[in-house]
Enzyme design. Structure first.
Site, mmCIF file in Angstrom:
data_model
loop_
_atom_site.group_PDB
_atom_site.id
_atom_site.type_symbol
_atom_site.label_atom_id
_atom_site.label_comp_id
_atom_site.label_asym_id
_atom_site.label_seq_id
_atom_site.Cartn_x
_atom_site.Cartn_y
_atom_site.Cartn_z
ATOM 1 N N GLU A 171 -20.958 22.592 59.412
ATOM 2 C CA GLU A 171 -20.348 22.509 60.743
ATOM 3 C C GLU A 171 -20.113 21.099 61.295
ATOM 4 O OE1 GLU A 171 -22.399 25.209 63.392
ATOM 5 O OE2 GLU A 171 -21.490 26.942 62.407
ATOM 6 N N GLU A 297 -20.832 31.933 57.419
ATOM 7 C CA GLU A 297 -21.619 32.364 58.578
ATOM 8 C C GLU A 297 -20.796 33.338 59.393
ATOM 9 O OE1 GLU A 297 -23.564 29.663 61.232
ATOM 10 O OE2 GLU A 297 -24.182 28.297 59.616
#
Length: 374
Positions: A171, A297
């Site tokens: 991320e 995710e």
């Protein structure tokens, strides 16, 4: 074993999901699994990680039976991949270096070995948001060379493990926008940082360390957002990433998507399947550019809205399995069972019991959308 729920409720959710199957023919996804978290505990989104705050999902180290969880997920649910988040600081014992700390790396390797022992693929995930203690890699934080050294040392250890997948960085986000950098002039700096994370550091380091065939996951900016993958510039940056031989073989786009009201993965309820605004545009781009992505995710609370919407999301992904490899839920491992996005199975007597979301939507043995059970 998985929790038993009424057939009618499962059938209703599956029926709702069938409305999403249109242009493509449904085919099994290659992967389904869950994050086995714990080595990343103590990490925040500014890349600050405190090694001593990690809670390894290793029974010998913390009392948490990560191996038992993974064995259950493989045997009872049909999962075939686990993502194993770890803080950079944990691997180097809080030193800003690419040199691995012998003791800490041995601990993390215990989890990877446990994962491999189940027969599943295992994703090595550096969970640092393109940062180290608040500083962006190559922009005041660790140099690109240090980052390359880190990945060279990691890849060297698992270069012969065909089921290890290298997740370059968890991320990246909030990269400053414009500037001149070596290699490219007047480019969007987020694109340059992604290129540096990719072929200018990690990919080249991994391949030159001898890991020449394994999959490498390339992260976009905006918290690896699947929704903004194209609009953020991630697509333009990452499509140019190459292996040292100038191919793109096994270079996979890494994307995340949560289905709550703000897409943050911090709310219990789900409000969308994200097909229209996320998965359809993304898969269109992937197909047009001859690339593939992995949703490493996703998830939601253990409530009926998330069962419905997550199942719809996965069902749509299966209709796009030529460009979507699969999904990985967030999260199991060292989380408490009352964590809002918990996918931690509970152990009672001599059996494991899945959460509502896993049992009714994410388990391949429920959804029948993954090659491991198809």
């Amino acid at each position: 074993m998985a929790i038993k729920f009424s057939y009618s409720f499962v059938a209703a959710a599956l029926s709702t999901a069938t409305i999403l199957v249109n242009a493509q023919t449904s085919a099994p996804l290659q992967f389904a699994g869950v994050n086995i978290a714990g080595f990343d505990f103590g990490c925040s989104t500014d890349g600050t990680c405190i090694a001593s705050n990690a809670v390894p999902p290793i029974h010998q180290l913390s009392g948490i039976d990560g191996l038992g969880q993974m064995q259950h997920f493989v045997k009872d649910d049909g999962y075939n991949v686990f993502r194993l988040p770890v803080g950079w600081q944990y691997l180097t014992n809080d030193q800003m270096t690419g040199v691995l700390d012998e003791t800490h790396f041995a601990n993390y390797n215990m989890l990877v070995s446990d994962c491999l022992s189940t027969g599943a693929h295992c994703v090595i995930d550096i969970h640092n948001y393109a940062r180290y203690n608040g500083q962006i890699i190559g922009q005041g934080g660790p140099s690109n060379e240090i980052f390359a050294e880190l990945w060279s040392n990691i890849a060297s250890h698992w270069k012969n493990e065909t089921k290890v997948i290298f997740g370059v960085m968890n991320e990246p986000h909030d990269i400053p926008h414009l500037g001149k950098v070596r290699y490219v002039f007047l480019v969007h700096r987020p694109q340059m940082i992604l290129r540096i994370l990719g072929d200018k550091s990690a990919v080249t380091a991994i391949r030159k360390a001898g890991a020449t065939t394994q999959m490498i996951l390339l992260p976009g900016t905006d918290y690896t957002s699947a929704k903004t993958f194209v609009s953020s510039g991630s697509a333009d940056a990452l499509v140019a990433v190459r292996n040292p031989d100038n191919t793109t073989t096994n270079l996979i786009m890494d994307v995340h998507k949560y289905l709550d009201s703000d897409g943050s993965g911090t709310n219990t309820e789900c409000v969308t399947n994200a097909v229209e605004d996320t998965w359809h545009p993304l898969t269109t781009w992937l197909r047009a550019n001859g690339r593939r992505a992995f949703n490493t995710e996703t998830g939601g609370g253990n409530v009926e809205s998330c069962v419905t919407y997550v199942l719809q999301e996965i069902t749509y992904q299966a209709t796009q399995s030529d460009v979507i490899l699969g999904y990985v839920g967030w999260a199991a491992g060292s989380f408490s069972t009352d964590y809002v996005l918990s996918q931690v199975p509970s152990y009672s007597g001599n059996s494991w019991n899945d959460t509502l979301l896993v049992s009714m939507a994410m388990s391949p043995k429920t959804n029948k959308l993954v090659a491991s059970v198809a």
